[in-house]
Design a protein around this motif. Structure first.
Motif, PDB file in Angstrom:
ATOM      1  N   SER A   1     -16.708 -10.596 -12.141  1.00  0.00           N
ATOM      2  CA  SER A   1     -16.227  -9.215 -12.002  1.00  0.00           C
ATOM      3  C   SER A   1     -16.374  -8.437 -13.302  1.00  0.00           C
ATOM      4  O   SER A   1     -16.666  -7.234 -13.288  1.00  0.00           O
ATOM      5  CB  SER A   1     -14.765  -9.196 -11.546  1.00  0.00           C
ATOM      6  OG  SER A   1     -13.944  -9.877 -12.483  1.00  0.00           O
TER       7      SER A   1
ATOM      8  N   SER B   1     -22.917 -10.951  -8.601  1.00  0.00           N
ATOM      9  CA  SER B   1     -22.833 -12.330  -8.113  1.00  0.00           C
ATOM     10  C   SER B   1     -24.211 -12.920  -7.870  1.00  0.00           C
ATOM     11  O   SER B   1     -24.469 -14.080  -8.216  1.00  0.00           O
ATOM     12  CB  SER B   1     -22.016 -12.397  -6.823  1.00  0.00           C
ATOM     13  OG  SER B   1     -20.673 -12.086  -7.071  1.00  0.00           O
TER      14      SER B   1
ATOM     15  N   ASP C   1     -18.548  -5.045 -13.955  1.00  0.00           N
ATOM     16  CA  ASP C   1     -18.009  -3.859 -14.624  1.00  0.00           C
ATOM     17  C   ASP C   1     -18.903  -3.413 -15.772  1.00  0.00           C
ATOM     18  O   ASP C   1     -19.196  -2.227 -15.919  1.00  0.00           O
ATOM     19  CB  ASP C   1     -16.594  -4.122 -15.154  1.00  0.00           C
ATOM     20  CG  ASP C   1     -15.552  -4.223 -14.067  1.00  0.00           C
ATOM     21  OD1 ASP C   1     -15.831  -3.799 -12.916  1.00  0.00           O
ATOM     22  OD2 ASP C   1     -14.445  -4.728 -14.356  1.00  0.00           O
TER      23      ASP C   1
ATOM     24  N   LEU D   1     -19.918  -5.880  -7.233  1.00  0.00           N
ATOM     25  CA  LEU D   1     -19.642  -7.294  -7.452  1.00  0.00           C
ATOM     26  C   LEU D   1     -20.683  -8.187  -6.782  1.00  0.00           C
ATOM     27  O   LEU D   1     -21.102  -9.203  -7.350  1.00  0.00           O
ATOM     28  CB  LEU D   1     -18.233  -7.641  -6.955  1.00  0.00           C
ATOM     29  CG  LEU D   1     -17.762  -9.071  -7.177  1.00  0.00           C
ATOM     30  CD1 LEU D   1     -17.767  -9.435  -8.655  1.00  0.00           C
ATOM     31  CD2 LEU D   1     -16.376  -9.261  -6.587  1.00  0.00           C
TER      32      LEU D   1
END
Length: 151
Positions: free
Chosen positions: A50, A64, A54, A60
């Motif tokens: 996360s 990922s 950011d 996200l």
């Protein structure tokens, strides 16, 4: 005749094409997204996915996927988060640090070659103006600012 802002947008688009070309050659192992994600992990230390999302200003799920590819390639390792056993933190492997360093070196060499006719002052001035541009865009586009990257 176009407005100066329109000329700038066109120049930025063209600069993006140059950046992608550099990425294809200098970042062959990683691709530009992988390089950027790995650079965040290297710079920030033990981070969660996360936090990578950011820093990159991406969803996200995008972060990922990038992290999963880096883990699969052996450039990043997951380890348990000591603060939350359900979560993991990311850290670069020795191989990840090496490929990041090598990619950065190739990008600098490409820039050095392309700017061989420029003075050090011209290069420093351009870098300063580009950073100013990024900061100004960050205020209107919710991009991370220099202070947020440094924190």
């Amino acid at each position: 005749m176009s407005a100066p802002s329109e000329d700038l947008v066109i120049a930025l688009y063209r600069l993006g094409l140059v950046q992608r070309s550099i990425a294809r050659h200098a970042l062959a192992e990683l691709g530009s997204q992988g390089f950027t994600a790995l650079a965040v992990i290297q710079r920030e230390g033990h981070v969660r996915v996360s936090e990578v999302a950011d820093q990159l200003s991406v969803d996200l799920s995008v972060a990922s996927r990038q992290v999963a590819a880096l883990v699969l390639a052996g450039y990043v390792e997951r380890e348990p988060d000591p603060d939350d056993r359900r979560a993991t933190r990311l850290r670069p492997t020795e191989s990840g640090t090496r490929v990041l360093t090598d990619s950065h070196r190739r990008m600098v060499a490409t820039a050095t070659s392309a700017l061989s006719g420029w003075s050090d002052e011209e290069i420093a001035g351009l870098a300063s103006q580009l950073e100013r541009l990024r900061e100004d865009f960050a205020t209107v586009a919710s991009l991370p600012t220099r202070q947020e990257h440094a924190a």
